[in-house]
Motif scaffolding. Structure first.
Motif, PDB file in Angstrom:
ATOM      1  N   PRO A  27       0.804  -1.227   0.000  1.00  0.00           N
ATOM      2  CA  PRO A  27       0.000   0.000   0.000  1.00  0.00           C
ATOM      3  C   PRO A  27       0.842   1.284   0.000  1.00  0.00           C
ATOM      4  N   HIS A  28       1.992   1.257   0.662  1.00  0.00           N
ATOM      5  CA  HIS A  28       2.860   2.442   0.670  1.00  0.00           C
ATOM      6  C   HIS A  28       3.337   2.772  -0.750  1.00  0.00           C
ATOM      7  N   ASP A  29       3.715   1.750  -1.509  1.00  0.00           N
ATOM      8  CA  ASP A  29       4.161   1.951  -2.889  1.00  0.00           C
ATOM      9  C   ASP A  29       3.048   2.589  -3.723  1.00  0.00           C
ATOM     10  N   LEU A  30       1.855   2.039  -3.610  1.00  0.00           N
ATOM     11  CA  LEU A  30       0.717   2.548  -4.385  1.00  0.00           C
ATOM     12  C   LEU A  30       0.362   3.978  -3.974  1.00  0.00           C
ATOM     13  N   ARG A  31       0.411   4.259  -2.682  1.00  0.00           N
ATOM     14  CA  ARG A  31       0.108   5.606  -2.187  1.00  0.00           C
ATOM     15  C   ARG A  31       1.127   6.615  -2.720  1.00  0.00           C
ATOM     16  N   THR A  32       2.395   6.228  -2.715  1.00  0.00           N
ATOM     17  CA  THR A  32       3.450   7.115  -3.220  1.00  0.00           C
ATOM     18  C   THR A  32       3.245   7.414  -4.701  1.00  0.00           C
ATOM     19  N   MET A  33       2.948   6.380  -5.480  1.00  0.00           N
ATOM     20  CA  MET A  33       2.730   6.597  -6.909  1.00  0.00           C
ATOM     21  C   MET A  33       1.466   7.424  -7.152  1.00  0.00           C
ATOM     22  N   ARG A  34       0.414   7.181  -6.374  1.00  0.00           N
ATOM     23  CA  ARG A  34      -0.813   7.968  -6.513  1.00  0.00           C
ATOM     24  C   ARG A  34      -0.538   9.442  -6.223  1.00  0.00           C
ATOM     25  N   ASP A  35       0.214   9.704  -5.146  1.00  0.00           N
ATOM     26  CA  ASP A  35       0.555  11.087  -4.804  1.00  0.00           C
ATOM     27  C   ASP A  35       1.364  11.744  -5.917  1.00  0.00           C
ATOM     28  N   PHE A  43       9.465   4.943 -13.498  1.00  0.00           N
ATOM     29  CA  PHE A  43      10.576   5.462 -12.713  1.00  0.00           C
ATOM     30  C   PHE A  43      10.515   5.023 -11.257  1.00  0.00           C
ATOM     31  N   TYR A  44       9.331   4.760 -10.740  1.00  0.00           N
ATOM     32  CA  TYR A  44       9.216   4.218  -9.388  1.00  0.00           C
ATOM     33  C   TYR A  44       9.838   2.823  -9.340  1.00  0.00           C
ATOM     34  N   ARG A  45       9.555   2.027 -10.349  1.00  0.00           N
ATOM     35  CA  ARG A  45      10.132   0.677 -10.408  1.00  0.00           C
ATOM     36  C   ARG A  45      11.654   0.722 -10.524  1.00  0.00           C
ATOM     37  N   ARG A  46      12.192   1.802 -11.057  1.00  0.00           N
ATOM     38  CA  ARG A  46      13.652   1.953 -11.190  1.00  0.00           C
ATOM     39  C   ARG A  46      14.298   2.534  -9.938  1.00  0.00           C
ATOM     40  N   GLY A  47      13.474   2.889  -8.949  1.00  0.00           N
ATOM     41  CA  GLY A  47      14.042   3.327  -7.682  1.00  0.00           C
ATOM     42  C   GLY A  47      13.810   4.772  -7.297  1.00  0.00           C
TER      43      GLY A  47
END
Length: 94
Positions: free
Chosen positions: A14-22, A49-53
């Motif tokens: 959920p943290h990953d998804l929240r970060t990308m949503r933001d 780019f999230y997947r790349r870090g």
């Protein structure tokens, strides 16, 4: 992405998804009235780019807006889209 998940790097928490949503929401704020296709492009850039870090939402948003307005990016996506359409029309290419 957090590394503590046993299925890393393919599963997101959920943290990953929240970060990308933001990041996508911020990119939409920074863009000049994006249409549906542009919104999808921004989301794809953020995800890539999230997947790349790159995990900072502000930096992700800035990168997405910058790349979506780049002529080089539009040229790359048009080639990709054309290739995908060609494969859809001709199943032997996929």
């Amino acid at each position: 992405m957090s590394c503590d998940h046993p299925l890393f790097p393919h599963a997101m928490n959920p943290h990953d998804l929240r970060t990308m949503r933001d990041a996508v929401c911020r990119a939409l704020e920074l863009s000049d009235e994006p249409d549906g296709a542009e919104k999808e492009q921004l989301a794809k850039i953020v995800y890539r780019f999230y997947r790349r870090g790159l995990v900072d939402p502000e930096k992700l948003a800035g990168m997405a807006v910058f790349l979506s307005s780049s002529r080089t990016f539009h040229r790359e996506t048009s080639h990709t889209d054309a290739g995908a359409e060609g494969c859809a029309r001709n199943p032997t290419l996929s």
